[in-house]
Design a protein around this motif. Structure first.
Motif, PDB file in Angstrom:
ATOM      1  N   HIS A   1      98.012 -11.170 111.764  1.00 64.28           N
ATOM      2  CA  HIS A   1      97.796 -12.267 112.703  1.00 64.28           C
ATOM      3  C   HIS A   1      98.656 -13.485 112.349  1.00 64.28           C
ATOM      4  O   HIS A   1      99.155 -14.171 113.254  1.00 64.28           O
ATOM      5  N   ALA A   2      98.843 -13.758 111.069  1.00 63.19           N
ATOM      6  CA  ALA A   2      99.681 -14.890 110.681  1.00 63.19           C
ATOM      7  C   ALA A   2     101.134 -14.653 111.087  1.00 63.19           C
ATOM      8  O   ALA A   2     101.793 -15.557 111.624  1.00 63.19           O
ATOM      9  N   ARG A   3     101.622 -13.444 110.835  1.00 61.26           N
ATOM     10  CA  ARG A   3     103.010 -13.141 111.202  1.00 61.26           C
ATOM     11  C   ARG A   3     103.213 -13.245 112.711  1.00 61.26           C
ATOM     12  O   ARG A   3     104.226 -13.792 113.181  1.00 61.26           O
ATOM     13  N   GLN A   4     102.253 -12.728 113.486  1.00 57.44           N
ATOM     14  CA  GLN A   4     102.390 -12.794 114.944  1.00 57.44           C
ATOM     15  C   GLN A   4     102.382 -14.240 115.425  1.00 57.44           C
ATOM     16  O   GLN A   4     103.144 -14.608 116.333  1.00 57.44           O
ATOM     17  N   HIS A   5     101.545 -15.086 114.808  1.00 56.91           N
ATOM     18  CA  HIS A   5     101.519 -16.497 115.194  1.00 56.91           C
ATOM     19  C   HIS A   5     102.845 -17.180 114.877  1.00 56.91           C
ATOM     20  O   HIS A   5     103.366 -17.943 115.706  1.00 56.91           O
ATOM     21  N   ILE A   6     103.401 -16.902 113.700  1.00 51.38           N
ATOM     22  CA  ILE A   6     104.675 -17.507 113.320  1.00 51.38           C
ATOM     23  C   ILE A   6     105.782 -17.074 114.282  1.00 51.38           C
ATOM     24  O   ILE A   6     106.611 -17.897 114.720  1.00 51.38           O
ATOM     25  N   LEU A   7     105.811 -15.804 114.630  1.00 48.17           N
ATOM     26  CA  LEU A   7     106.835 -15.309 115.568  1.00 48.17           C
ATOM     27  C   LEU A   7     106.671 -15.938 116.941  1.00 48.17           C
ATOM     28  O   LEU A   7     107.667 -16.317 117.586  1.00 48.17           O
ATOM     29  N   ASN A   8     105.429 -16.051 117.411  1.00 47.10           N
ATOM     30  CA  ASN A   8     105.192 -16.669 118.723  1.00 47.10           C
ATOM     31  C   ASN A   8     105.637 -18.129 118.725  1.00 47.10           C
ATOM     32  O   ASN A   8     106.258 -18.606 119.692  1.00 47.10           O
ATOM     33  N   ALA A   9     105.311 -18.836 117.638  1.00 46.35           N
ATOM     34  CA  ALA A   9     105.709 -20.242 117.557  1.00 46.35           C
ATOM     35  C   ALA A   9     107.233 -20.373 117.536  1.00 46.35           C
ATOM     36  O   ALA A   9     107.798 -21.258 118.201  1.00 46.35           O
ATOM     37  N   PHE A  10     107.891 -19.513 116.777  1.00 46.19           N
ATOM     38  CA  PHE A  10     109.350 -19.568 116.705  1.00 46.19           C
ATOM     39  C   PHE A  10     109.985 -19.248 118.057  1.00 46.19           C
ATOM     40  O   PHE A  10     110.968 -19.886 118.465  1.00 46.19           O
ATOM     41  N   GLU A  11     109.423 -18.282 118.750  1.00 49.98           N
ATOM     42  CA  GLU A  11     109.980 -17.929 120.063  1.00 49.98           C
ATOM     43  C   GLU A  11     109.827 -19.076 121.056  1.00 49.98           C
ATOM     44  O   GLU A  11     110.726 -19.323 121.876  1.00 49.98           O
TER      45      GLU A  11
ATOM     46  N   ARG B   1     105.337 -22.812 107.431  1.00 47.40           N
ATOM     47  CA  ARG B   1     103.953 -23.033 107.841  1.00 47.40           C
ATOM     48  C   ARG B   1     103.045 -21.879 107.419  1.00 47.40           C
ATOM     49  O   ARG B   1     101.830 -21.928 107.690  1.00 47.40           O
ATOM     50  N   TYR B   2     103.597 -20.855 106.788  1.00 52.30           N
ATOM     51  CA  TYR B   2     102.777 -19.698 106.408  1.00 52.30           C
ATOM     52  C   TYR B   2     101.542 -20.084 105.575  1.00 52.30           C
ATOM     53  O   TYR B   2     100.448 -19.572 105.840  1.00 52.30           O
ATOM     54  N   PRO B   3     101.653 -20.952 104.558  1.00 54.50           N
ATOM     55  CA  PRO B   3     100.438 -21.284 103.795  1.00 54.50           C
ATOM     56  C   PRO B   3      99.317 -21.832 104.672  1.00 54.50           C
ATOM     57  O   PRO B   3      98.156 -21.432 104.537  1.00 54.50           O
ATOM     58  N   GLU B   4      99.658 -22.732 105.579  1.00 53.92           N
ATOM     59  CA  GLU B   4      98.648 -23.308 106.477  1.00 53.92           C
ATOM     60  C   GLU B   4      98.057 -22.240 107.397  1.00 53.92           C
ATOM     61  O   GLU B   4      96.831 -22.167 107.587  1.00 53.92           O
ATOM     62  N   VAL B   5      98.920 -21.379 107.938  1.00 56.89           N
ATOM     63  CA  VAL B   5      98.450 -20.352 108.871  1.00 56.89           C
ATOM     64  C   VAL B   5      97.615 -19.298 108.151  1.00 56.89           C
ATOM     65  O   VAL B   5      96.577 -18.850 108.662  1.00 56.89           O
ATOM     66  N   LEU B   6      98.037 -18.915 106.948  1.00 57.69           N
ATOM     67  CA  LEU B   6      97.265 -17.935 106.173  1.00 57.69           C
ATOM     68  C   LEU B   6      95.888 -18.495 105.827  1.00 57.69           C
ATOM     69  O   LEU B   6      94.872 -17.782 105.918  1.00 57.69           O
ATOM     70  N   ASP B   7      95.846 -19.762 105.400  1.00 58.58           N
ATOM     71  CA  ASP B   7      94.551 -20.381 105.092  1.00 58.58           C
ATOM     72  C   ASP B   7      93.637 -20.353 106.309  1.00 58.58           C
ATOM     73  O   ASP B   7      92.424 -20.108 106.189  1.00 58.58           O
ATOM     74  N   TYR B   8      94.205 -20.607 107.478  1.00 58.66           N
ATOM     75  CA  TYR B   8      93.384 -20.634 108.685  1.00 58.66           C
ATOM     76  C   TYR B   8      92.774 -19.260 108.967  1.00 58.66           C
ATOM     77  O   TYR B   8      91.559 -19.143 109.194  1.00 58.66           O
TER      78      TYR B   8
END
Length: 221
Positions: A51-61, A126-133
């Motif tokens: 879920h974190a990776r998918q969020h990062i990819l969506n944000a980057f896109e 932003r991975y640390p913040e997203v992973l924590d979430y």
């Protein structure tokens, strides 16, 4: 008399306190955590990473789409750009204008690449913040202290007999006790029935020839 037991590991006297038991306890705790938690932690880790990776990819896109749109808008605003694209880079205009336009296009592409790299770097950082979430969404709870499964675990129900904590063995012991309890009443009923029937009948001695005659009565025929 001091009833404090010696160390269960090295048999040292209870005073001063020996560190063996504490050390072995921590080893046992880590082994128990490995058996109980590793598979669950792997499942949680895979879920969080996905879920974190998918969020990062969506944000980057989304960032990339906005940046590419701004890039296209800038190129279309350049003089002679539409003609340049219409003639596939060889428009019928003065070479000076073509050189100038090509330089502007090259600088715009370089700026786009720098922007894309910056967007990707910002997203990854932003991975640390997203992973924590996403880890915070995972629910881990302790059981209720008053739950029967906590207050009376299987080994407590067995009277803390040193038989290990094998649930299958405890199940076999319970089945054995049930079989014994079902057999005991049947045996008891047989004993009571024998008592109610009384002693077995004594056989009648044979009558010899010329002996006594049988007296009349309802039991002689």
């Amino acid at each position: 008399m001091d009833a404090a037991p010696n160390c269960a590991i090295c048999n040292a006297p209870p005073y001063p306190e020996c560190p063996c038991e504490s050390e072995r306890l921590m080893v046992a705790v880590k082994q128990a955590e490995h058996r109980a938690m590793d598979a669950r932690l792997d499942e949680i880790r895979d879920w969080v990473i996905s879920h974190a990776r998918q969020h990062i990819l969506n944000a980057f896109e989304r960032l990339g789409a906005s940046r590419k749109q701004a890039h296209a808008t800038y190129l279309n605003s350049l003089p002679n750009y539409a003609v340049y694209m219409q003639y596939s880079g060889h428009p019928p205009i003065h070479p000076i204008y073509i050189t100038q336009l090509q330089q502007q296009i090259s600088e715009a592409h370089a700026e786009l690449k720098r922007g894309i790299d910056a967007d990707w770097r910002a997203s990854v950082l932003r991975y640390p913040e997203v992973l924590d979430y996403f880890y915070s969404l995972v629910s881990l709870r302790l059981p209720d202290e008053h739950s029967p499964r906590v207050a009376e675990p299987p080994f407590a129900a067995a009277g803390y007999v040193d038989r290990g904590y094998d649930h299958s063995r405890l199940g076999k012991e319970k089945k054995k006790k049930r079989r014994e309890s079902s057999v005991a009443p049947n045996g008891m009923r047989e004993v009571l029935a024998q008592r109610l029937r009384g002693p077995p009948p004594v056989p009648t001695p044979p009558v010899q020839a010329g002996g006594f005659s049988r007296p009349p009565g309802p039991y002689y025929h």
